[in-house]
Design a protein around this motif. Structure first.
Motif, mmCIF file in Angstrom:
data_model
loop_
_atom_site.group_PDB
_atom_site.id
_atom_site.type_symbol
_atom_site.label_atom_id
_atom_site.label_comp_id
_atom_site.label_asym_id
_atom_site.label_seq_id
_atom_site.Cartn_x
_atom_site.Cartn_y
_atom_site.Cartn_z
ATOM 1 N N GLU A 1 -3.897 11.005 0.631
ATOM 2 C CA GLU A 1 -5.122 10.211 0.629
ATOM 3 C C GLU A 1 -4.815 8.743 0.967
ATOM 4 O OE1 GLU A 1 -7.712 11.145 -2.542
ATOM 5 O OE2 GLU A 1 -8.948 9.368 -2.240
ATOM 6 N N ILE B 1 4.440 2.603 -0.131
ATOM 7 C CA ILE B 1 5.802 2.214 -0.443
ATOM 8 C C ILE B 1 6.777 3.278 0.052
ATOM 9 C CG2 ILE B 1 7.376 1.684 -2.369
ATOM 10 C CD1 ILE B 1 5.157 -0.343 -2.074
ATOM 11 N N GLY C 1 0.097 15.302 -4.346
ATOM 12 C CA GLY C 1 0.627 14.063 -4.904
ATOM 13 C C GLY C 1 1.602 13.317 -4.010
ATOM 14 N N THR C 2 1.708 13.715 -2.748
ATOM 15 C CA THR C 2 2.681 13.042 -1.865
ATOM 16 C C THR C 2 2.112 11.783 -1.223
ATOM 17 O OG1 THR C 2 2.051 14.668 -0.198
ATOM 18 C CG2 THR C 2 4.192 14.971 -1.248
ATOM 19 N N GLY C 3 0.818 11.585 -1.338
ATOM 20 C CA GLY C 3 0.237 10.347 -0.793
ATOM 21 C C GLY C 3 -0.663 10.570 0.412
ATOM 22 N N PHE D 1 5.635 0.848 -9.429
ATOM 23 C CA PHE D 1 4.638 1.243 -10.435
ATOM 24 C C PHE D 1 4.875 0.517 -11.763
ATOM 25 C CE2 PHE D 1 4.352 5.388 -7.895
ATOM 26 C CZ PHE D 1 3.206 4.971 -7.229
ATOM 27 N N GLU E 1 2.660 18.348 0.122
ATOM 28 C CA GLU E 1 2.425 18.875 -1.225
ATOM 29 C C GLU E 1 1.485 17.956 -1.984
ATOM 30 O OE1 GLU E 1 6.059 19.415 -3.394
ATOM 31 O OE2 GLU E 1 6.893 20.757 -1.889
ATOM 32 N N LEU F 1 9.676 3.315 -5.676
ATOM 33 C CA LEU F 1 8.331 3.601 -6.196
ATOM 34 C C LEU F 1 8.285 3.366 -7.706
ATOM 35 C CD1 LEU F 1 7.574 6.779 -4.106
ATOM 36 C CD2 LEU F 1 6.036 4.817 -4.255
ATOM 37 N N ASN G 1 0.792 -1.225 0.000
ATOM 38 C CA ASN G 1 0.000 0.000 0.000
ATOM 39 C C ASN G 1 0.823 1.273 0.000
ATOM 40 O OD1 ASN G 1 -2.659 -0.227 -0.199
ATOM 41 N ND2 ASN G 1 -3.075 -0.415 1.988
ATOM 42 N N LYS H 1 4.142 8.356 -10.919
ATOM 43 C CA LYS H 1 3.244 7.276 -11.333
ATOM 44 C C LYS H 1 2.796 7.487 -12.786
ATOM 45 C CE LYS H 1 -0.788 4.869 -9.523
ATOM 46 N NZ LYS H 1 -1.750 4.793 -8.423
ATOM 47 N N MET I 1 9.442 8.210 5.469
ATOM 48 C CA MET I 1 8.290 7.316 5.316
ATOM 49 C C MET I 1 8.159 6.379 6.504
ATOM 50 S SD MET I 1 6.414 8.114 2.989
ATOM 51 C CE MET I 1 5.214 6.838 2.919
#
Ligand code: ATP
Ligand code: MG
Length: 442
Positions: free
Chosen positions: A174, A140, A170-172, A324, A168, A320, A138, A360, A146
């Motif tokens: 959500e 990475i 798109g950093t994850g 991907f 920022e 990452l 989920n 991604k 991290m």
């Protein structure tokens, strides 16, 4: 039944315990030496150890240390002498409590209950860590940033605390909110997402709180809002920094009292909802500029998870990228296995303003375009072709603290060495171990 193991207690204390702890609730095992205690522990399950702190003193403290190293069993130490340094040492060695004679039955029972609770929490934490490991696909990333995010998720997931995720675009954020939900006791209950920036003010209120029939033109029937739909579950308020001030007051009331009214309604509705909010704005600045209510900011600021931009997590970029690549290769059934060295170099030098989302997309496109098992430069968008070599100079503004300067120098050196820690340590003239330690402290 609570299973107690009494270790090296003097007769008087042991009899006291047997007398005051009811036989219906407790079963006892007794060991008169530490050796015997270990033998019993090999054969029997036990919940709490109550250990005497008789002479020789050091051996009691060593016993506690050994137990806490080898098992998760909570140990309560009972001592005849109220020596602070012994108590401190016992706790340091892993004891969960230190009680001094003469004992009071209430105090003892409280200590046992607390010890059991601590054990339960510890087991829960281990279970969560395991779940996390099992679902590691989920989220990475192995960078220290991290790892810290993961630790924070594990800490906050079991609670009902409001969480604010900052980072920022798109950093994850959500994905992190989803992880918190998945690891929380509310998993399986509703998980409702609202993008507070996507709706105009008038619609946002009815979206969040619902409306009564006829509340406004077009409100043909009663409608439940997202907070009602999220009752007993979790709501994710994305882009909370975009929420208009008038709605912020109403949100504060839900956070504090768990209540609101539907638009056009008079009845107060009560809900039990866990709130996770996210923003890419600096809320402190928004407060200063008068665009965000200070009271709401403080209410949201209880537990903050900061997700650093991808360019500050060099270590995660290739990880990452490969993740991907495999995902898209599998989905599109294409035989793509990896990247050419130039592509990896370009990935490490680019500064990813769109963060993980951008990475991604770049890879999704590259997999579509790839004509060989190893993605080459020809499958990358033009922006990745013009990547400048990282600068060999560092410019620092005056007024920084030494600690901040050190942090920047370490980060910039790592960027320069493209994440190669050995090379960075050599350039900085420190050992690799020292570099790791510094990174951990940052
Ligand atoms: N650490 C990660 N591991 C795996 N995938 C990730 C990671 N971080 C982000 N992603 C992926 O990157 C994309 C963007 O992530 P997400 O939507 O969570 O970002 P965001 O911070 O909410 O962005 P925005 O502020 O623009 O809404 C998603 O497809 C997500 O799955
Ligand atoms: Mg988002």
């Amino acid at each position: 039944m609570i299973r107690l193991l009494l270790v090296c207690l003097d007769d008087q204390t042991r009899l006291f315990l047997l007398k005051h702890l009811s036989n219906k609730e407790y079963v006892f095992s007794v060991a008169n030496s530490h050796k015997k205690a270990w033998e019993i522990l090999k054969q029997k399950e036990c919940d709490v150890i109550v250990a005497g702190h008789k002479l020789p003193r050091t051996s009691a403290l060593d016993f506690v240390k050994e137990i806490s190293k080898k098992s998760l069993l909570p140990v309560i130490v009972i001592s005849g002498q109220p020596e602070v340094k012994d108590a401190t040492q016992a706790i340091r060695n892993g004891a969960c409590d230190f009680l001094v004679l003469p004992l009071r039955p209430v105090e003892l029972k409280k200590a046992i209950i607390q010890a059991l609770r601590a054990k339960k929490m510890m087991l829960e934490n281990i279970r969560l860590k395991k779940t996390f490991m099992e679902n590691k696909s989920n989220l990475i990333g192995t960078s220290s940033a991290m790892q810290r995010v993961r630790e924070q998720i594990l800490q906050v997931a079991p609670t009902k605390s409001t969480v604010l995720i900052i980072g920022e675009s798109g950093t994850g954020k959500e994905l992190i909110a989803e992880s918190i939900y998945n690891l929380s006791p509310r998993v399986g209950k509703p998980f409702v997402k609202v993008n507070c920036g996507a709706l105009p003010e008038s619609l946002l209120e009815s979206e969040l709180f619902g409306h009564e029939k006829g509340a406004f033109t077009g409100a043909l029937s009663k409608r439940k809002g997202r907070f009602e739909l999220a009752d007993s579950g979790t709501i994710f308020l994305d882009e909370i920094g975009e929420m208009p001030l008038s709605m912020q007051v109403k949100l504060l009331r839900v956070l504090e009292a768990g209540e609101f009214e539907r638009v056009g309604g008079e009845n107060t509705i009560k809900v039990n909802v866990r709130v996770i909010a996210a923003t890419n704005k600096n809320l402190e600045e928004e407060v200063k500029a008068g665009r965000f209510r200070a009271d709401l900011y403080y209410r949201l600021n209880v537990f903050v998870i900061e997700v650093p931009p991808l360019r500050d997590r060099q270590e995660d970029v290739l990880l990452l990228a490969h993740y991907f690549l495999h995902q898209f290769a599998r989905e599109s059934k294409k035989d793509v296995k990896g990247f050419t060295p130039e592509v990896e170099k370009a990935f490490l030098s680019y500064n990813w303003p769109g963060n993980v989302r951008e990475l991604k997309h770049v890879i999704e496109r590259a997999v579509i375009l790839a004509r060989s098992p190893y993605v080459g430069m020809d499958s990358l968008p033009p922006k990745l072709h013009t990547v400048a070599e990282p600068s060999a100079f560092i410019t620092l503004p005056l007024g920084l603290k030494m600690e901040q300067i050190e942090k920047i120098i370490i980060e910039k050196t790592l960027t320069y060495t493209k994440g190669n820690k050995q090379a960075a340590a050599e350039m900085l003239g420190i050992s690799l171990a020292t570099l790791y330690r510094r990174l951990k402290e940052m």
